[in-house]
Design an enzyme around this catalytic site. Structure first.
Site, short mmCIF file in Angstrom:
data_model
loop_
_atom_site.label_atom_id
_atom_site.label_comp_id
_atom_site.label_asym_id
_atom_site.label_seq_id
_atom_site.Cartn_x
_atom_site.Cartn_y
_atom_site.Cartn_z
N GLU A 79 -35.00 -12.91 -5.60
CA GLU A 79 -34.32 -14.07 -5.01
C GLU A 79 -34.64 -14.26 -3.52
O GLU A 79 -33.75 -14.14 -2.66
CB GLU A 79 -32.81 -13.97 -5.22
N GLU A 101 -31.74 -14.46 -14.84
CA GLU A 101 -30.40 -13.90 -14.63
C GLU A 101 -29.35 -14.94 -14.95
O GLU A 101 -29.48 -16.10 -14.55
CB GLU A 101 -30.18 -13.52 -13.16
N TRP A 131 -18.83 -12.75 -6.82
CA TRP A 131 -19.06 -13.19 -5.44
C TRP A 131 -18.38 -14.53 -5.10
O TRP A 131 -18.54 -15.02 -4.00
CB TRP A 131 -20.56 -13.27 -5.16
N PHE A 172 -17.42 -5.33 -10.02
CA PHE A 172 -16.58 -6.24 -10.79
C PHE A 172 -17.37 -7.38 -11.43
O PHE A 172 -16.80 -8.31 -11.98
CB PHE A 172 -15.45 -6.80 -9.91
#
Ligand code: GAL
Ligand code: ZN
Length: 691
Positions: free
Chosen positions: A153, A309, A317, A359
């Site tokens: 990225e 992805e 985020w 998370f």
């Protein structure tokens, strides 16, 4: 190299980022066993493993990666092997503190996250290229290797750097672009505000300054920043091409990212891959996702692309991270396939137990194989196997949307008539209107050959060179149809206003001239009436028009006068009442339409007119609400009709040909029934297609 079949792996690709360096090796054995159970055939490995591969300046540790690739090979899983360069290790940073990036305010960003490097740093670049070479030499013949994954990225966290090395690089770039300082002064319009430069050495990047910075300097800076990152990417790509020829190479794009000119970037990719994170909290997320998937397909002229992805459920985020309700992940995965993807990969395979992303959802959640997430992972893998024959089939739109990064950058510079004119805000309602009408669009760059497209849409062309304007004019003259949005044809590539009134080089084609831009204050709108109203004077009461013909312009309007165009809609309130708002000029054997305002969601009612005139219709007529339909075409004439129900109600979709739903294996004749969030992928043999 440009490839049609993404990798040597047959069928559709399925898998995700695997970060085994976060786990003891005993866990790997369980990982590959579960991968096989889920039908995973490709995993991305090594993305953030630089510190593990090179623990310090003189040590290398590739043994674990050898064992990892061997393990994958033994389990029949292919590797998308990363060059691991997106997060330089601490020892390298401490040895070369100058490689840390610097903000426009002069703050040097610290180590401790990722992407902490200056794009122009020679130390970073040399180390990245060295690591890439080591990996390429070691693994080029490894049987598990199917794809190279450069970096990660580009532009995610760091898109620009204002350090002295970047300044020097910028000056070299400017010298190449402008040749002489006189040319640069002319291009930048430095006569304004006494900004003239005596030499290139006097130039700095556009750091924080007392007031507005020279707009052409900023525009050149945007161009430079995209190029500087691309130069880094190309340095790694050159090594892979040299050492590991024949293995395709990609880097994961970030959907519609302003910072990088993906037209230019994709020329250097063997295949396009993208990371997409539609927000489950956004009820319109699937429309924006469709838009970026159409761009990804278009970047290589319709060739299959790879969804590198996506989150199996929640990300970590956003301020609030909603999971995907049951069925949503499957539906959104099928949507990528429906728009030309040949693989569905995720971030990430196994949920992390530590670090910034613990998370973030994963294909294998913290709860393990008892979790709902795991059940969905297994189910999706099984469904993708049933869809394997899709690989390599394509879809194409008959409508093109012009997308030009240069114009995007220039449009959003400061000190314009209104800061509300943002490319994505302008584009989205146009795209949504086409999406709702079931019309498939391709994106095209300004220099594209337009012959395949009866209808060309340009939601905004603020920056427009005469060559592009000439190409659009020729397209219309030869029978094409062009719809052009507001604030277009304004500036040349130096961001200098085209002489003689807007829309500059499109003035003759569109048959209008803009007298003055007339932004609309936030929270207010101006009435626009479609058809009917006749040539009242500015400020006069609106003509007849109500109900369906009433639209609202927001944020932007223009005082325009026609010069050969007909008026199809007029402003019906405010200072411009009675003046033309939407026009059409018949030109050659085609037509050119101008929309002088931002119509928000009402744009569809205007676009219906050129769509009808160009004879462009829905992929499948009679679609019920919330249902998305696209069609992929195989080389042998087989069609694959995708039907996706994004809504909460069951829908019945009339079909134009009988076929077999590959998801269920059942025959469908005249209609398909879709459950809420349900889908069908209907194979229609070549012979069954009605003309
Ligand atoms: C992407 C990134 C991945 C991971 C993911 C989480 O932007 O490439 O490494 O951080 O986001 O959503
Ligand atoms: Zn720098």
């Amino acid at each position: 190299m440009t490839v049609d079949r993404l990798t040597r792996v047959p069928g559709l690709l399925y898998g995700g980022d695997w970060n085994p360096e976060q786990w003891p090796e005993q866990v790997w054995a369980e990982d590959v066993k579960l991968m096989a159970e889920a039908g995973v055939n490709l995993v991305t490995v090594g993305v953030f493993s630089w510190a593990r591969l090179q623990p310090d300046s003189h040590r290398r540790d590739f043994g674990w990666l050898d064992r990892l690739l061997d393990l994958l090979q033994r389990h029949g899983i292919a590797a998308d092997l990363a060059t691991a360069t997106a997060s330089p290790p601490a020892w390298l940073v401490r040895a070369h503190p100058e490689l840390l990036p610097v903000t426009a305010d002069g703050v040097r960003l610290e180590f401790g996250s990722r992407q902490h490097y200056c794009p122009s740093s020679t130390a970073y670049r040399a180390a990245a290229v060295r690591l890439t070479r080591m990996l390429a030499e070691r693994y080029r013949d490894h049987p598990a290797l199917a794809l190279w994954h450069i970096h990660n990225e580009y532009g995610d966290h760091v898109q620009e750097c204002f350090c002295p090395a970047s300044a020097a690089h910028f000056r070299r770039w400017l010298r190449e672009r402008h040749g002489t300082i006189g040319e640069l002064n002319r291009s930048w319009g430095t006569a304004c505000w006494s900004q003239g430069y005596g030499s290139f050495e006097q130039i700095e990047p556009p750091r924080t300054a007392p007031g507005p910075v020279n707009p052409t300097q900023l525009l050149d800076w945007r161009r430079f920043c995209s190029d500087a990152l691309l130069a880094l990417h190309r340095a790694e790509k050159a090594v892979l091409d040299e050492v590991s020829p024949g293995v395709p190479v990609t880097t994961n794009f970030m959907s519609m990212l302003k910072a990088l000119d993906y037209w230019e970037w994709s020329r250097h990719e063997d295949l396009v891959s993208d990371d997409a994170y539609p927000d489950p909290a956004d009820p319109r997320a699937h429309v924006n996702a469709a838009m970026t998937y159409d761009l990804m397909r278009s970047l290589k002229g319709g060739r299959p692309w790879l969804l590198m992805e996506q989150a199996p459920s929640a990300v970590s985020w956003r301020p609030v991270n909603l999971p995907k309700r049951p069925g949503l992940h499957r539906l959104w995965s099928l949507q990528a396939l429906a728009r030309g993807a040949d693989g569905i990969l995720h971030f990430q395979w196994r949920a992390s137990s530590a670090g910034a992303e613990k998370f973030h959802s994963a294909m294998l959640p913290h709860r393990g194989t008892a979790s709902r997430g795991w059940q969905e992972t297994v189910r999706l893998g099984a469904e993708l196997r049933r869809l394997g024959e899709l690989a390599g089939s394509r879809l194409h739109g008959r409508t093109a949307v012009l997308l030009d990064w240069d114009s995007w950058w220039a449009l959003e510079l400061d000190d314009h008539p209104s800061a509300r004119m943002r490319w994505l805000d302008l584009l989205r309602p146009w795209y949504a209107a086409l999406y709702e009408r079931g019309v498939t669009v391709d994106f095209v760059p300004p220099g594209a050959d337009l012959d395949d497209y009866r209808l060309v849409l340009a939601p905004n062309l603020y920056l427009l060179d005469t060559a592009t304007a000439d190409r659009l004019t020729a397209h219309v003259r030869a029978g094409g149809h062009l719809v052009c949005g507001p604030f277009s044809g304004i500036a040349d590539r130096h961001d200098h206003i085209h002489p003689g009134g807007h829309p500059g080089p499109l003035r003759e084609l569109l048959g209008v001239v803009v007298d003055e831009h007339w932004p609309i204050p936030d929270g207010t709108s101006t009435a626009v009436t479609l058809g009917g109203a006749t040539g009242a004077a500015p400020g006069a009461a609106p003509g007849a028009g109500a109900g369906d013909r009433e639209l609202r312009a927001e944020h932007w309007s223009e005082w325009i006068e026609t010069e050969g165009a007909e008026t199809l809609a007029r402003y019906a309130s405010g200072a411009l009442a009675g003046l033309p708002a939407v026009t059409r000029r018949r030109y050659g054997t085609g037509s050119a339409w101008y929309l002088s305002c931002h119509l928000g969601t009402g744009i569809g009612r205007v676009l219906d007119l050129p769509l009808a005139e160009a004879g462009v219709g829905a992929e499948l007529p009679g679609l019920p609400p919330d249902v998305e339909a696209t069609r992929r075409h195989a080389a042998d004439g087989t069609r694959y009709l995708f039907l996706l129900n994004h809504g909460p109600a069951e829908r019945r979709v009339p079909l134009d040909a009988p076929g077999t739903d590959l998801l269920t294996g059942t025959a469908v004749a005249t209609a398909a029934t879709l459950a809420p969030l349900g889908a069908a992928v209907i194979r229609i043999p070549a012979a069954e297609e009605r003309p």
